[in-house]
Design a protein around this motif. Structure first.
Motif, PDB file in Angstrom:
ATOM      1  N   VAL A 103       0.918  -1.067  -0.083  1.00  0.00           N
ATOM      2  CA  VAL A 103      -0.034   0.028   0.080  1.00  0.00           C
ATOM      3  C   VAL A 103       0.859   1.302   0.148  1.00  0.00           C
ATOM      4  N   ASN A 104       0.614   1.860  -1.060  1.00  0.00           N
ATOM      5  CA  ASN A 104       1.523   3.307  -1.169  1.00  0.00           C
ATOM      6  C   ASN A 104       0.776   4.410  -1.373  1.00  0.00           C
ATOM      7  N   ALA A 105       1.526   5.638  -0.964  1.00  0.00           N
ATOM      8  CA  ALA A 105       0.840   6.982  -1.021  1.00  0.00           C
ATOM      9  C   ALA A 105       1.313   7.683  -2.040  1.00  0.00           C
ATOM     10  N   TRP A 106       0.386   8.388  -2.746  1.00  0.00           N
ATOM     11  CA  TRP A 106       0.798   9.230  -3.680  1.00  0.00           C
ATOM     12  C   TRP A 106       0.163  10.678  -3.520  1.00  0.00           C
ATOM     13  N   PHE A 107       0.981  11.585  -3.076  1.00  0.00           N
ATOM     14  CA  PHE A 107       0.447  12.904  -2.506  1.00  0.00           C
ATOM     15  C   PHE A 107       1.265  13.930  -3.195  1.00  0.00           C
ATOM     16  N   GLY A 108       0.709  14.954  -3.742  1.00  0.00           N
ATOM     17  CA  GLY A 108       1.466  16.112  -4.460  1.00  0.00           C
ATOM     18  C   GLY A 108       0.457  17.129  -4.901  1.00  0.00           C
ATOM     19  N   PRO A 109       0.902  17.931  -5.575  1.00  0.00           N
ATOM     20  CA  PRO A 109       0.343  19.241  -6.308  1.00  0.00           C
ATOM     21  C   PRO A 109       0.066  18.972  -7.689  1.00  0.00           C
ATOM     22  N   LYS A 110      -0.695  19.848  -8.230  1.00  0.00           N
ATOM     23  CA  LYS A 110      -1.371  19.764  -9.879  1.00  0.00           C
ATOM     24  C   LYS A 110       0.096  19.496 -10.520  1.00  0.00           C
ATOM     25  N   GLY A 111       0.050  18.716 -11.497  1.00  0.00           N
ATOM     26  CA  GLY A 111       1.292  18.493 -12.583  1.00  0.00           C
ATOM     27  C   GLY A 111       2.067  17.595 -12.049  1.00  0.00           C
ATOM     28  N   THR A 112       2.192  16.786 -11.049  1.00  0.00           N
ATOM     29  CA  THR A 112       2.878  15.506 -10.943  1.00  0.00           C
ATOM     30  C   THR A 112       2.483  14.517 -11.825  1.00  0.00           C
ATOM     31  N   LEU A 113       3.893  13.869 -12.158  1.00  0.00           N
ATOM     32  CA  LEU A 113       3.832  13.134 -13.337  1.00  0.00           C
ATOM     33  C   LEU A 113       4.456  11.680 -13.068  1.00  0.00           C
ATOM     34  N   SER A 114       3.784  10.797 -13.473  1.00  0.00           N
ATOM     35  CA  SER A 114       4.605   9.204 -13.521  1.00  0.00           C
ATOM     36  C   SER A 114       4.615   8.793 -15.142  1.00  0.00           C
ATOM     37  N   PRO A 115       5.839   8.846 -15.749  1.00  0.00           N
ATOM     38  CA  PRO A 115       6.088   8.274 -16.993  1.00  0.00           C
ATOM     39  C   PRO A 115       5.401   7.124 -17.419  1.00  0.00           C
ATOM     40  N   LEU A 116       5.487   7.030 -18.917  1.00  0.00           N
ATOM     41  CA  LEU A 116       4.652   5.655 -19.315  1.00  0.00           C
ATOM     42  C   LEU A 116       5.505   4.359 -18.599  1.00  0.00           C
ATOM     43  N   HIS A 117       4.771   3.573 -17.913  1.00  0.00           N
ATOM     44  CA  HIS A 117       5.486   2.627 -17.386  1.00  0.00           C
ATOM     45  C   HIS A 117       4.611   1.162 -17.061  1.00  0.00           C
ATOM     46  N   PHE A 118       5.201   0.319 -16.759  1.00  0.00           N
ATOM     47  CA  PHE A 118       4.169  -0.808 -15.996  1.00  0.00           C
ATOM     48  C   PHE A 118       4.853  -1.412 -14.737  1.00  0.00           C
ATOM     49  N   ASP A 119       3.947  -2.014 -13.990  1.00  0.00           N
ATOM     50  CA  ASP A 119       4.181  -2.637 -12.874  1.00  0.00           C
ATOM     51  C   ASP A 119       3.970  -4.282 -13.003  1.00  0.00           C
ATOM     52  N   PRO A 120       4.785  -5.073 -12.148  1.00  0.00           N
ATOM     53  CA  PRO A 120       4.697  -6.460 -12.392  1.00  0.00           C
ATOM     54  C   PRO A 120       3.404  -7.214 -11.572  1.00  0.00           C
ATOM     55  N   LYS A 121       2.593  -6.335 -10.912  1.00  0.00           N
ATOM     56  CA  LYS A 121       1.618  -6.791  -9.738  1.00  0.00           C
ATOM     57  C   LYS A 121       0.116  -6.134 -10.472  1.00  0.00           C
ATOM     58  N   ASP A 122      -0.984  -6.686  -9.987  1.00  0.00           N
ATOM     59  CA  ASP A 122      -2.360  -6.066 -10.127  1.00  0.00           C
ATOM     60  C   ASP A 122      -2.161  -4.918  -9.216  1.00  0.00           C
ATOM     61  N   ASN A 123      -2.731  -3.968  -9.753  1.00  0.00           N
ATOM     62  CA  ASN A 123      -2.808  -2.503  -9.067  1.00  0.00           C
ATOM     63  C   ASN A 123      -4.184  -1.774  -9.018  1.00  0.00           C
ATOM     64  N   LEU A 124      -4.780  -1.555  -7.923  1.00  0.00           N
ATOM     65  CA  LEU A 124      -5.897  -0.664  -7.703  1.00  0.00           C
ATOM     66  C   LEU A 124      -5.425   0.646  -7.205  1.00  0.00           C
ATOM     67  N   LEU A 125      -5.589   1.593  -8.187  1.00  0.00           N
ATOM     68  CA  LEU A 125      -5.349   3.055  -7.716  1.00  0.00           C
ATOM     69  C   LEU A 125      -6.526   3.744  -7.291  1.00  0.00           C
ATOM     70  N   ALA A 126      -6.509   4.065  -6.065  1.00  0.00           N
ATOM     71  CA  ALA A 126      -7.657   4.909  -5.352  1.00  0.00           C
ATOM     72  C   ALA A 126      -7.283   6.289  -5.383  1.00  0.00           C
ATOM     73  N   GLN A 127      -8.497   7.104  -5.919  1.00  0.00           N
ATOM     74  CA  GLN A 127      -8.297   8.748  -5.694  1.00  0.00           C
ATOM     75  C   GLN A 127      -9.162   9.120  -4.705  1.00  0.00           C
ATOM     76  N   VAL A 128      -8.415   9.537  -3.799  1.00  0.00           N
ATOM     77  CA  VAL A 128      -8.996  10.147  -2.477  1.00  0.00           C
ATOM     78  C   VAL A 128      -9.638  11.419  -2.723  1.00  0.00           C
ATOM     79  N   TYR A 129      -8.918  12.148  -3.494  1.00  0.00           N
ATOM     80  CA  TYR A 129      -9.463  13.504  -3.764  1.00  0.00           C
ATOM     81  C   TYR A 129      -8.596  14.131  -5.175  1.00  0.00           C
ATOM     82  N   GLY A 130      -8.960  14.952  -5.795  1.00  0.00           N
ATOM     83  CA  GLY A 130      -8.392  15.388  -7.163  1.00  0.00           C
ATOM     84  C   GLY A 130      -8.568  14.594  -8.101  1.00  0.00           C
TER      85      GLY A 130
END
Length: 407
Positions: free
Chosen positions: A298-325
């Motif tokens: 379980v990981n947190a992703w907390f930041g301002p407008k404009g944060t970027l993760s470039p095109l990539h893949f992960d080896p596991k199943d992923n559920l990305l939950a958007q708490v806000y924004g």
């Protein structure tokens, strides 16, 4: 300070702690035991030479932690750093200085142990419990007008639908809180992405985290790793340890020229108080190999407008939950991998060279053969990203996301 005695009482196995550096050389082990005995077996007043000695041990162990690839660091070295961080924090608490400064330095020391060390076997929760006690006491010690000097209102977000609709690509399907059976048969087994609605509205985080002051009160003094730069493939990209309060004031609410992102960090094991604000989705209980299944990362992703993760893949199943924004996400099937030009570097093999938002077709001519899918992930929604599906993520607002990686 009574906190010193309270932290001593948290140790469940004194012998394990005392011997946590026994696999190192005899001089190192002797110095650590000297510092240990000073904490546990004496009523001596503060001695600067003891702090110097434990500082030297921490420096030595940090050099060991930074030798070679992180995955190859022996568990014994990481556990030794945890034990040394605990003892150093105790010694700091005896230092004659401003009480708030002492608590902050002790908590920072414990956080470094949590970030770089590893739990001892019989004293597994020692650092987590120390951090909770120190953080709570520190929160109570801050002047109120200093602690909560930031916005305290629900943010309003822009309508991003027009720009999103103009993006090329097929929009992935949306499901309203699907049953476990439906999700399993329609998406998990065939590995097809989907946006899920109505699955996290019951989280306390859905309300609490909208107030930045709540995050400051619970974790403002905690030390966290912050990514500095546009994204991790950029030459100027770096990481910096800082307090959550400094991150929020400088990068989240401030007008910094550079982007700061608290990204892919297991904040919830570090700050256990925040763990109660979220729930692991029931879909994470599904597996293609139940014998080897594990609890999700379980990981947190907390930041301002404009944060970027470039095109990539992960080896596991992923559920990305958007708490806000809101986040804009472009996805590509593993079948299109060759058209996305993965990096040759073994550390970046799962990251594409092409930018799908502005592809250079002269340099990456085969990209036009790839089939894009798109998702506008908004407050309260989750995105299921199957293993090895490529995804490019950009925050269109200030946002807080939680990812669950499992297999």
């Amino acid at each position: 300070m009574n906190i010193f005695d309270d932290l001593l009482k948290l140790v469940k196995d004194e012998l394990e702690l005392k011997n946590c550096l026994q696999d190192l050389n005899r001089d190192i082990e002797y110095t650590f035991k000297e510092c240990y005995d000073w904490c546990f077996k004496s009523n001596l007043s503060y001695d600067a030479t003891i702090l110097f000695k434990i500082d030297s041990l921490c420096d030595f162990l940090q050099d060991e932690l930074n030798t070679g690839h992180w995955s190859e660091v022996p568990l014994s070295i990481r556990q030794a750093f945890s034990g040394t961080s605990y003892i150093k924090a105790l010694i700091i608490l005896k230092r004659p200085s401003d009480p708030i400064n002492i608590l902050q330095d002790a908590l920072k020391c414990i956080d470094l142990g949590l970030l770089l060390g590893a739990p001892l076997k019989d004293n597994q929760d020692l650092l987590t419990q120390c951090a909770t006690m120190l953080s709570k006491l520190l929160s109570q010690s801050h002047p109120k007008d200093e602690r909560l000097n930031t916005i305290n209102k629900r943010k309003s977000y822009s309508d991003h639908s027009n720009n999103f609709n103009s993006l090329p690509g097929e929009e992935i399907c949306t499901l309203e809180c699907p049953s476990l059976e439906t999700f399993n048969s329609k998406h998990f087994v065939p590995q097809i992405p989907a946006k899920l609605q109505g699955c996290i509205t019951h989280w306390p985080a859905s309300e609490k985290w909208l107030n930045v002051n709540y995050l400051l009160k619970v974790a403002g003094d905690r030390t966290v790793p912050v990514e500095i730069g546009s994204h991790y493939t950029d030459e100027s990209w770096t990481q910096r340890l800082m307090s959550l309060k400094d991150f929020i004031q400088t990068y989240y609410l401030g007008n910094s020229d550079t982007v700061g992102y608290l990204a892919q960090h297991n904040l919830f094991d570090q700050v256990s108080e925040l763990k109660d604000d979220i729930c692991i989705p029931e879909y994470c209980g599904l597996s293609r190999d139940y014998e080897n299944s594990m609890e999700p990362d379980v990981n947190a992703w907390f930041g301002p407008k404009g944060t970027l993760s470039p095109l990539h893949f992960d080896p596991k199943d992923n559920l990305l939950a958007q708490v806000y924004g809101t986040k804009q996400i472009l996805l590509f099937s593993p079948k299109d991998s060759e058209y996305l030009y993965p990096h040759d570097d073994k550390l970046l093999f799962n990251t594409a060279q092409v930018d799908p938002t502005k592809p250079d077709l002269l340099k990456y001519s085969n990209y036009c053969k790839a089939v894009p899918y798109k998702c506008l992930l908004e407050t309260g929604e989750m995105l299921y990203i199957p293993p090895k599906w490529w995804h490019h993520v950009i925050a269109l607002d200030n946002s807080f996301s939680v990812s669950f990686w499992w297999q």
